[in-house]
Scaffold this motif. Sequence first.
Motif, PDB file in Angstrom:
ATOM      1  N   ARG A 120     -86.883  27.923  33.055  1.00  0.00           N
ATOM      2  CA  ARG A 120     -87.360  28.389  31.846  1.00  0.00           C
ATOM      3  C   ARG A 120     -88.715  27.621  31.543  1.00  0.00           C
ATOM      4  NH1 ARG A 120     -82.206  30.029  31.863  1.00  0.00           N
ATOM      5  NH2 ARG A 120     -81.548  32.026  30.798  1.00  0.00           N
TER       6      ARG A 120
ATOM      7  N   LEU B  78     -91.415  23.526  33.456  1.00  0.00           N
ATOM      8  CA  LEU B  78     -90.212  24.401  33.581  1.00  0.00           C
ATOM      9  C   LEU B  78     -89.104  23.636  33.614  1.00  0.00           C
ATOM     10  CD1 LEU B  78     -90.934  26.785  36.353  1.00  0.00           C
ATOM     11  CD2 LEU B  78     -91.772  26.999  33.935  1.00  0.00           C
TER      12      LEU B  78
ATOM     13  N   PRO C  53     -87.212  33.801  36.614  1.00  0.00           N
ATOM     14  CA  PRO C  53     -87.974  34.863  35.929  1.00  0.00           C
ATOM     15  C   PRO C  53     -88.065  36.042  36.532  1.00  0.00           C
ATOM     16  CG  PRO C  53     -89.367  33.059  36.896  1.00  0.00           C
ATOM     17  CD  PRO C  53     -88.220  32.733  37.127  1.00  0.00           C
TER      18      PRO C  53
ATOM     19  N   TRP D  80     -90.365  36.142  31.095  1.00  0.00           N
ATOM     20  CA  TRP D  80     -90.267  34.847  31.538  1.00  0.00           C
ATOM     21  C   TRP D  80     -89.762  34.239  30.292  1.00  0.00           C
ATOM     22  CZ3 TRP D  80     -93.717  31.736  35.502  1.00  0.00           C
ATOM     23  CH2 TRP D  80     -92.793  30.837  36.004  1.00  0.00           C
ATOM     24  N   SER D  81     -88.523  33.709  30.393  1.00  0.00           N
ATOM     25  CA  SER D  81     -87.828  33.350  29.192  1.00  0.00           C
ATOM     26  C   SER D  81     -88.141  31.800  28.971  1.00  0.00           C
ATOM     27  CB  SER D  81     -86.225  33.100  29.683  1.00  0.00           C
ATOM     28  OG  SER D  81     -85.696  34.346  29.664  1.00  0.00           O
ATOM     29  N   HIS D  82     -88.183  31.395  27.625  1.00  0.00           N
ATOM     30  CA  HIS D  82     -88.632  30.155  26.995  1.00  0.00           C
ATOM     31  C   HIS D  82     -87.286  29.431  26.778  1.00  0.00           C
ATOM     32  CE1 HIS D  82     -92.489  32.123  27.029  1.00  0.00           C
ATOM     33  NE2 HIS D  82     -92.871  31.091  26.876  1.00  0.00           N
ATOM     34  N   ALA D  83     -87.386  28.117  26.533  1.00  0.00           N
ATOM     35  CA  ALA D  83     -86.424  27.241  26.248  1.00  0.00           C
ATOM     36  C   ALA D  83     -87.216  26.313  24.994  1.00  0.00           C
ATOM     37  CB  ALA D  83     -85.570  26.578  26.972  1.00  0.00           C
TER      38      ALA D  83
ATOM     39  N   TYR E  81     -81.162  31.064  36.991  1.00  0.00           N
ATOM     40  CA  TYR E  81     -82.130  31.674  36.404  1.00  0.00           C
ATOM     41  C   TYR E  81     -83.299  31.673  36.817  1.00  0.00           C
ATOM     42  CZ  TYR E  81     -85.726  33.229  33.138  1.00  0.00           C
ATOM     43  OH  TYR E  81     -86.773  33.872  32.822  1.00  0.00           O
TER      44      TYR E  81
ATOM     45  N   LEU F  33     -79.455  26.341  29.840  1.00  0.00           N
ATOM     46  CA  LEU F  33     -80.315  26.561  30.976  1.00  0.00           C
ATOM     47  C   LEU F  33     -79.516  26.742  32.460  1.00  0.00           C
ATOM     48  CD1 LEU F  33     -82.542  23.488  30.276  1.00  0.00           C
ATOM     49  CD2 LEU F  33     -82.601  25.802  29.507  1.00  0.00           C
TER      50      LEU F  33
ATOM     51  N   ALA G 155     -83.644  22.185  25.931  1.00  0.00           N
ATOM     52  CA  ALA G 155     -84.088  21.801  27.414  1.00  0.00           C
ATOM     53  C   ALA G 155     -83.676  20.187  27.640  1.00  0.00           C
ATOM     54  CB  ALA G 155     -85.217  22.090  27.912  1.00  0.00           C
TER      55      ALA G 155
END
Length: 380
Positions: free
Chosen positions: A101, A97, A27, A32-35, A25, A21, A40
């Motif tokens: 992310r 978030l 978006p 938009w990136s996901h984790a 970072y 993470l 996370a």
Amino acid sequence: MRSPLRTLVPLALWLLCLPALAQDYVPSRDAWSHASPSEAGFDPARLAAAVDWARANGEQAPADLRDALMASFGPREPDYRILGPVGTRGPANGMILRGGRIVAEWGDTARPEMTFSVAKSTLSVVAGLAYDDGLLPEPDQRVSMQVSGPWFEGAHNGAITWTHLLHQTSDWSGALWDIHDWADRPDGDDPANRVLHAPGTHYKYNDVRVNLLALALLELQREPAPQVFKRRVMDPIGASSTWRWEGYENSWITLDGLRMQSVSGGGHFGGGMVINTRDLARLGLLMQRDGEWNGQRLLSSDWIARALVPSRVKSDYGYLWWLNTGRTAIPAAPERAFWAAGFGGNHVYIDREHDLVIVTRWTPDLAGVVTRVLEALEQP
């Protein structure tokens, strides 16, 4: 007293333990990136339970927000009426978030909806832009030194400073857009003849006075708040084009030969900020990152630090942001956490210690959501 260095070093070491993470970072406008929860630092089952709780404790009735406003304010405010646009609300939705992310998302987060008093916190950002530009050089200056007109005349109203307006401690007396200050959440049996408090000595949550701040900023910046906010904040952070910020049918003025609308700092009488959850999450991430976005400084650290200093009169309130002073409002959260809050359960929660931004729509119990999310953390 605890050394600030001793506080910051463990936090910095902890942040280095999150390689997945990256802290820089942000978006892009289109992606938009996901984790995953485990990436996370969350227990997946506990985080899912927290999201389920937020969804289950949301409120949707009445869906027509005009009905909700009339039911809440109509019976207790003299001559209450709706002066600005009012929409409907959908089911509860939200986002979590971490590291910028998306770790969890529920409901329709792309649907623009009224935010009510979340608009107060966005107005604080607009004031910060005026401060950064040198238009508002010292918040403790009297507003009358920079804003002309009848609103800040006389011994009482003339003593009001920008800080008083931002802390909601001005006790300004008068009428704006045909609404008397005392008619907003009236006190006592005879609110029209109330005793005035010296500016800076008495807190009162009051949309009329926040609307006065919006008008004063319009006079100062010579440009409507939505235009300033779009150009300086929302466009740089990649927000959508679906949000809007509205005033009332009678909150128009002519300035420099142009007709402009002064916005509302909430939806109490209609109007205000209409925005989707994803755009609010971007704004929350900007505040969590101390005003920087992708290496660009959008809002000064100086202003944000000022905005998060508690009022002398109300210790859990700063410049139109709610504070967790003494960990009273949300005992599970850090004392430095802060948030925007609006009628009906609209929240933007910002937690730098845990690198979290949480946005909830139509879930009134923010503490219940935040507590469960923090309990789901395996890496506190």
